[in-house]
Design a protein around this motif. Structure first.
Motif, PDB file in Angstrom:
ATOM      1  N   LYS A 118       0.832  -1.284  -0.016  1.00  0.00           N
ATOM      2  CA  LYS A 118       0.048   0.025   0.121  1.00  0.00           C
ATOM      3  C   LYS A 118       1.104   1.209  -0.063  1.00  0.00           C
ATOM      4  CE  LYS A 118      -3.398   2.236   2.806  1.00  0.00           C
ATOM      5  NZ  LYS A 118      -4.361   2.170   3.886  1.00  0.00           N
ATOM      6  N   HIS A 119       1.939   1.089   0.782  1.00  0.00           N
ATOM      7  CA  HIS A 119       2.718   2.277   0.735  1.00  0.00           C
ATOM      8  C   HIS A 119       3.518   2.452  -0.414  1.00  0.00           C
ATOM      9  CE1 HIS A 119       5.701   5.011   2.451  1.00  0.00           C
ATOM     10  NE2 HIS A 119       6.644   4.349   1.912  1.00  0.00           N
ATOM     11  N   VAL A 120       3.802   1.472  -1.304  1.00  0.00           N
ATOM     12  CA  VAL A 120       4.447   1.693  -2.574  1.00  0.00           C
ATOM     13  C   VAL A 120       3.504   2.450  -3.490  1.00  0.00           C
ATOM     14  CG1 VAL A 120       5.436   0.752  -4.547  1.00  0.00           C
ATOM     15  CG2 VAL A 120       6.049  -0.173  -2.182  1.00  0.00           C
ATOM     16  N   GLU A 121       2.311   1.675  -3.423  1.00  0.00           N
ATOM     17  CA  GLU A 121       1.109   2.438  -4.381  1.00  0.00           C
ATOM     18  C   GLU A 121       0.751   3.851  -3.793  1.00  0.00           C
ATOM     19  OE1 GLU A 121      -2.223  -0.165  -3.924  1.00  0.00           O
ATOM     20  OE2 GLU A 121      -1.345  -1.863  -5.127  1.00  0.00           O
ATOM     21  N   THR A 122       0.762   3.967  -2.457  1.00  0.00           N
ATOM     22  CA  THR A 122       0.394   5.295  -2.061  1.00  0.00           C
ATOM     23  C   THR A 122       1.548   6.250  -2.599  1.00  0.00           C
ATOM     24  OG1 THR A 122      -0.722   4.462  -0.169  1.00  0.00           O
ATOM     25  CG2 THR A 122       0.248   6.695   0.114  1.00  0.00           C
ATOM     26  N   ASN A 123       2.770   5.997  -2.310  1.00  0.00           N
ATOM     27  CA  ASN A 123       3.935   6.778  -2.813  1.00  0.00           C
ATOM     28  C   ASN A 123       3.756   7.352  -4.176  1.00  0.00           C
ATOM     29  OD1 ASN A 123       5.293   7.156  -0.382  1.00  0.00           O
ATOM     30  ND2 ASN A 123       6.640   5.266  -0.733  1.00  0.00           N
ATOM     31  N   GLU A 124       3.531   6.215  -5.006  1.00  0.00           N
ATOM     32  CA  GLU A 124       3.403   6.502  -6.620  1.00  0.00           C
ATOM     33  C   GLU A 124       2.058   7.491  -6.612  1.00  0.00           C
ATOM     34  OE1 GLU A 124       2.400   2.632  -8.429  1.00  0.00           O
ATOM     35  OE2 GLU A 124       4.423   2.104  -8.308  1.00  0.00           O
ATOM     36  N   ASP A 125       1.032   7.134  -5.722  1.00  0.00           N
ATOM     37  CA  ASP A 125      -0.311   8.219  -5.776  1.00  0.00           C
ATOM     38  C   ASP A 125       0.213   9.257  -5.332  1.00  0.00           C
ATOM     39  OD1 ASP A 125      -1.650   6.044  -6.777  1.00  0.00           O
ATOM     40  OD2 ASP A 125      -2.706   5.737  -5.034  1.00  0.00           O
ATOM     41  N   TYR A 126       1.042   9.854  -4.431  1.00  0.00           N
ATOM     42  CA  TYR A 126       1.640  10.821  -3.732  1.00  0.00           C
ATOM     43  C   TYR A 126       2.416  11.550  -4.913  1.00  0.00           C
ATOM     44  CZ  TYR A 126       4.305  13.820  -0.922  1.00  0.00           C
ATOM     45  OH  TYR A 126       5.203  14.991  -0.412  1.00  0.00           O
ATOM     46  N   GLU A 127       3.231  10.889  -5.368  1.00  0.00           N
ATOM     47  CA  GLU A 127       3.927  11.708  -6.428  1.00  0.00           C
ATOM     48  C   GLU A 127       3.290  12.141  -7.472  1.00  0.00           C
ATOM     49  OE1 GLU A 127       7.252  12.237  -6.641  1.00  0.00           O
ATOM     50  OE2 GLU A 127       7.648  11.245  -4.719  1.00  0.00           O
ATOM     51  N   LYS A 128       2.167  11.304  -8.078  1.00  0.00           N
ATOM     52  CA  LYS A 128       1.295  11.650  -9.133  1.00  0.00           C
ATOM     53  C   LYS A 128       0.484  12.881  -8.250  1.00  0.00           C
ATOM     54  CE  LYS A 128       0.210   7.297 -11.237  1.00  0.00           C
ATOM     55  NZ  LYS A 128      -0.766   6.319 -11.749  1.00  0.00           N
ATOM     56  N   VAL A 129       0.030  13.071  -7.170  1.00  0.00           N
ATOM     57  CA  VAL A 129      -0.618  14.086  -6.621  1.00  0.00           C
ATOM     58  C   VAL A 129       0.227  15.375  -6.308  1.00  0.00           C
ATOM     59  CG1 VAL A 129      -1.891  14.836  -4.469  1.00  0.00           C
ATOM     60  CG2 VAL A 129      -2.427  12.848  -5.331  1.00  0.00           C
ATOM     61  N   LYS A 130       1.665  15.017  -5.905  1.00  0.00           N
ATOM     62  CA  LYS A 130       2.569  16.081  -6.113  1.00  0.00           C
ATOM     63  C   LYS A 130       2.779  16.874  -7.223  1.00  0.00           C
ATOM     64  CE  LYS A 130       7.236  16.969  -4.088  1.00  0.00           C
ATOM     65  NZ  LYS A 130       8.487  16.512  -3.411  1.00  0.00           N
ATOM     66  N   GLU A 131       2.911  15.851  -8.509  1.00  0.00           N
ATOM     67  CA  GLU A 131       3.095  16.493  -9.623  1.00  0.00           C
ATOM     68  C   GLU A 131       1.706  17.215  -9.873  1.00  0.00           C
ATOM     69  OE1 GLU A 131       3.920  13.423 -12.348  1.00  0.00           O
ATOM     70  OE2 GLU A 131       6.006  12.940 -11.585  1.00  0.00           O
ATOM     71  N   ALA A 132       0.732  16.641  -9.768  1.00  0.00           N
ATOM     72  CA  ALA A 132      -0.600  17.576 -10.030  1.00  0.00           C
ATOM     73  C   ALA A 132      -0.707  18.702  -9.151  1.00  0.00           C
ATOM     74  CB  ALA A 132      -1.748  16.505  -9.622  1.00  0.00           C
ATOM     75  N   LEU A 133      -0.452  18.699  -7.863  1.00  0.00           N
ATOM     76  CA  LEU A 133      -0.297  19.830  -7.149  1.00  0.00           C
ATOM     77  C   LEU A 133       0.747  21.021  -7.441  1.00  0.00           C
ATOM     78  CD1 LEU A 133      -1.575  21.101  -4.490  1.00  0.00           C
ATOM     79  CD2 LEU A 133       0.385  19.976  -3.379  1.00  0.00           C
ATOM     80  N   GLN A 134       1.911  20.483  -7.897  1.00  0.00           N
ATOM     81  CA  GLN A 134       2.856  21.470  -8.518  1.00  0.00           C
ATOM     82  C   GLN A 134       2.195  21.935  -9.672  1.00  0.00           C
ATOM     83  OE1 GLN A 134       6.543  19.103  -9.051  1.00  0.00           O
ATOM     84  NE2 GLN A 134       6.915  19.363  -6.730  1.00  0.00           N
ATOM     85  N   SER A 135       1.589  21.120 -10.778  1.00  0.00           N
ATOM     86  CA  SER A 135       1.149  21.814 -11.700  1.00  0.00           C
ATOM     87  C   SER A 135      -0.192  22.526 -11.419  1.00  0.00           C
ATOM     88  CB  SER A 135       0.546  20.572 -12.649  1.00  0.00           C
ATOM     89  OG  SER A 135      -0.105  21.219 -13.863  1.00  0.00           O
ATOM     90  N   THR A 136      -0.810  22.299 -10.379  1.00  0.00           N
ATOM     91  CA  THR A 136      -1.729  23.128 -10.067  1.00  0.00           C
ATOM     92  C   THR A 136      -1.321  24.590  -9.473  1.00  0.00           C
ATOM     93  OG1 THR A 136      -3.332  21.183  -9.337  1.00  0.00           O
ATOM     94  CG2 THR A 136      -4.059  23.374  -8.442  1.00  0.00           C
ATOM     95  N   ASN A 137      -0.360  24.461  -8.667  1.00  0.00           N
ATOM     96  CA  ASN A 137       0.505  25.795  -7.990  1.00  0.00           C
ATOM     97  C   ASN A 137       0.903  26.450  -9.270  1.00  0.00           C
ATOM     98  OD1 ASN A 137      -0.354  24.987  -5.484  1.00  0.00           O
ATOM     99  ND2 ASN A 137       1.785  23.838  -5.374  1.00  0.00           N
ATOM    100  N   THR A 138       1.415  25.812 -10.328  1.00  0.00           N
ATOM    101  CA  THR A 138       1.775  26.634 -11.336  1.00  0.00           C
ATOM    102  C   THR A 138       0.906  27.318 -12.113  1.00  0.00           C
ATOM    103  OG1 THR A 138       3.627  24.927 -11.773  1.00  0.00           O
ATOM    104  CG2 THR A 138       3.178  26.490 -13.531  1.00  0.00           C
ATOM    105  N   GLU A 139      -0.332  26.583 -12.276  1.00  0.00           N
ATOM    106  CA  GLU A 139      -1.397  27.058 -13.004  1.00  0.00           C
ATOM    107  C   GLU A 139      -2.053  28.215 -12.144  1.00  0.00           C
ATOM    108  OE1 GLU A 139      -4.150  24.082 -13.811  1.00  0.00           O
ATOM    109  OE2 GLU A 139      -3.152  23.155 -15.300  1.00  0.00           O
ATOM    110  N   LYS A 140      -2.009  27.946 -10.628  1.00  0.00           N
ATOM    111  CA  LYS A 140      -2.417  29.245  -9.664  1.00  0.00           C
ATOM    112  C   LYS A 140      -1.700  30.276  -9.975  1.00  0.00           C
ATOM    113  CE  LYS A 140      -3.352  27.897  -5.545  1.00  0.00           C
ATOM    114  NZ  LYS A 140      -3.389  27.383  -3.973  1.00  0.00           N
ATOM    115  N   ASP A 141      -0.345  30.124  -9.970  1.00  0.00           N
ATOM    116  CA  ASP A 141       0.441  31.177 -10.232  1.00  0.00           C
ATOM    117  C   ASP A 141       0.177  32.011 -11.515  1.00  0.00           C
ATOM    118  OD1 ASP A 141       1.857  30.729  -7.795  1.00  0.00           O
ATOM    119  OD2 ASP A 141       3.518  29.483  -8.692  1.00  0.00           O
TER     120      ASP A 141
END
Length: 590
Positions: A118-141
């Motif tokens: 689960k942790h591995v999968e969660t890390n994968e999802d976390y990275e995706k979410v992090k990338e999405a969040l960074q993309s979202t922050n970029t879009e927010k900026d």
């Protein structure tokens, strides 16, 4: 992703906890890191997506752990399971406790494996979410930057809008003013249109009047020529009449007694006709010498006591006209003290009492208007002097400086004279001349005598110089009009001012000698024997027309002086001088 299985163990350590609204085991909660907890929390939040729209992230998939087989300890599986969930192992049964711990270890190991996956999968999802969040922050900026730019642009547009509003208000005000101006201009245009019609009408009338004016101007020029010729002929005829009457004419004027003199005895005075009088002393009327006591005299005219100032000037005005025609003219009053010489020449207050001098200047300025219509331009200058005790004084000079006034010849060939250093004033109207005359009267020498309470003790001369020019006819002339009020003759026995009387009588005696010399046509005329005869030289024997007014009164006590005055006037009247010439010259260039 499989769901997390429910754990069969419900000990205090593995009792389910609440994480983000979901139950989970305390071991799982402890095993998860802070980042995983944040990730689990983010799974159920709504992050901002593109264009400010919230999106729901999918929950992380968790594989359910495999079921751990439980060894049945009782007759049935159900009862064994219940029994095995909370087995009661004695403290001394280490083997059972060990087995139990092994079972727990297996379960924990299986959970650990599941959690690790689960942790591995969660890390994968976390990275995706992090990338999405960074993309979202970029879009927010980007969106924030766009928003800031939009706000800035909005402020600029707002400022521009305010400026445009101000410009709009100004433009609106200017538009309203232009509308008013257009309205006014329309009214003016309508008025101008009406004026244009009137102008056309007036222009037509002007053209008609111009033609008429041109025609009238031609007629006027022709009439001007005729008038100039008639005026020339009239001047010739007037001068001819003057020559026929004589260049030296004498009139006699009898002064009426004043109210205070009604009681004085009068001698006999008879007016025989318009030119002759007869005088006779009262005490000799009944004597044997009656025929010898009567004295008859003939002159150019007689003014009785009833004659007015206007009657006198009517006879004199022809001489003033001669001055306006370009001839030198001299008019002087002669007579005894108190005989009315000053009244005849200057007059008194009131226009009806004006004498020859003020009436002459009125006539000159009246005729000037007519002469201007014929193209003549005239200028008039005047000066006033007196001869007192053989000294010349300027009556327009209050200081009365006597050193610089001498009688001089204009040129060596002629007989015209002038007095040096006299103050001369240009006269623009009759009123100006009267003002100067009154000033001169105040400066003249007068005194009280036995025969007159205010006697003129000097010879007064008013000189009027006329200059005229006609540019159209290329003619000009100058003339001098001398108006003289002689000092009164008086008997030396009755005077209180002997020195003045001697000078007055001497100058009058020299005047008699000059008249006698002219009458007998002597080669030498003693003009220079006195200042009076020297000054009157152009009038008595030169190029001048002369008129003498002998003034007498009718008092019996003045009979001797009256007789002397009449005899002197007769001598003057018998003189014949050369014909006066007009001072007219033709001028080529003005």
């Amino acid at each position: 992703m499989s769901k997390i299985p429910k754990l069969p163990i419900s000990t205090k350590e593995n009792r389910p906890t609440i994480l983000n609204g979901r139950p989970t085991s305390r071991i799982l909660a402890k095993t998860l890191s802070d980042a995983d907890k944040k990730l689990l929390i983010l799974n159920h939040t709504k992050p901002i997506g593109r264009n400010g729209v919230t999106t729901t992230l999918p929950a992380p998939r968790v594989k359910r752990a495999a079921s751990v087989p439980v060894v049945a300890a009782g007759p049935s599986a159900k009862s064994n399971n219940k029994t095995n969930l909370n087995p009661k192992i004695p403290p001394y049964d280490y083997k059972a406790r060990f087995q139990d711990l092994l079972e727990k270890h297996k379960v924990l190991k299986a959970e650990y494996s599941d959690l690790k996956e689960k942790h591995v999968e969660t890390n994968e999802d976390y990275e995706k979410v992090k990338e999405a969040l960074q993309s979202t922050n970029t879009e927010k900026d980007i969106i924030r930057e766009k928003l800031l730019n939009t706000i800035k642009d909005l402020k600029e547009r707002t400022s521009e809008l305010q400026n445009l509003k101000i410009d709009y208000d100004i433009t609106k005000h200017a538009y309203e003013e232009l509308q008013n101006k257009i309205k006014i201009l329309n009214e003016v245009a309508n008025s101008l249109k009406q004026k244009s019609l009137e102008y056309d009408h007036l222009d037509k009338e002007y053209n008609d009047l111009s033609q008429r004016h041109k025609s009238l101007q031609e007629e006027t020029d022709a009439l001007q020529n005729i008038l100039a010729l008639m005026y020339k002929d009239q001047r010739i005829l007037r001068n001819t009449v003057q020559d026929l009457k004589g260049n030296i004419r004498v009139y006699c004027r009898v002064r009426p007694p004043l109210e205070s003199e009604k009681s004085k005895p009068l001698f006999s005075l008879n007016v025989l006709d318009a030119c002759s009088i007869e005088v006779e002393k009262t005490e000799l009327l009944s004597s044997a010498k009656k025929g010898k006591s009567q004295h008859s005299f003939t002159f150019d005219g007689i003014f009785t006591p009833h004659a007015s100032q206007e009657d006198v000037f009517t006879q004199v005005s022809s001489m003033i006209q001669s001055a306006l025609d370009g001839y030198n003219v001299c008019i002087f009053a002669y007579g005894q003290t108190g005989s009315g010489k000053t009244y005849t020449m200057e007059g008194s207050c009131g226009k009806e009492n004006y004498g020859i001098i003020p009436r002459s200047i009125d006539m000159i300025f009246s005729c000037m208007e007519d002469l201007k219509r014929m193209g003549w331009e005239l200028t008039v200058k005047a000066n006033f002097l007196e001869i007192y005790n053989e000294v010349i004084y300027d009556l327009l000079d209050s200081n009365k400086e006597q050193d610089n006034h001498d009688i001089k010849m204009v040129n060596s060939k002629g007989t015209d004279v002038y007095v040096s250093n006299l103050k001369e004033e240009e006269v623009a109207s009759a009123h100006d001349f009267i003002r100067l005359l009154m000033f001169a009267q105040r400066n003249r020498q007068t005194a009280a005598t036995l025969n007159n309470e205010r006697s003129s003790r000097s010879h007064s001369v008013a000189q009027i110089k006329i200059a005229a020019i006609n540019e159209t006819r290329k003619e000009k002339f100058t003339s001098n009009l001398n108006l003289v009020d002689l000092a009164g003759s008086e008997s030396g026995k009755t005077t209180q001012r002997m020195d003045e009387t001697k000078h007055i009588n001497r100058s009058l005696s020299e005047l008699s000698k000059v008249i006698l010399s002219l009458q007998t046509h002597q080669s030498h005329i003693p003009y220079r024997n006195s200042k009076l005869t020297h000054l009157l030289m152009p009038s008595l024997g030169g190029n001048s027309k002369t008129l003498m007014l002998v003034n007498i009164n009718q008092f019996d006590e003045c009979f001797g002086e009256t007789l002397n005055s009449l005899r002197f006037a007769t001598k003057v009247n018998s003189c014949r001088t050369t014909k006066a010439k007009k001072n007219l010259t033709m001028v080529d260039n003005f």
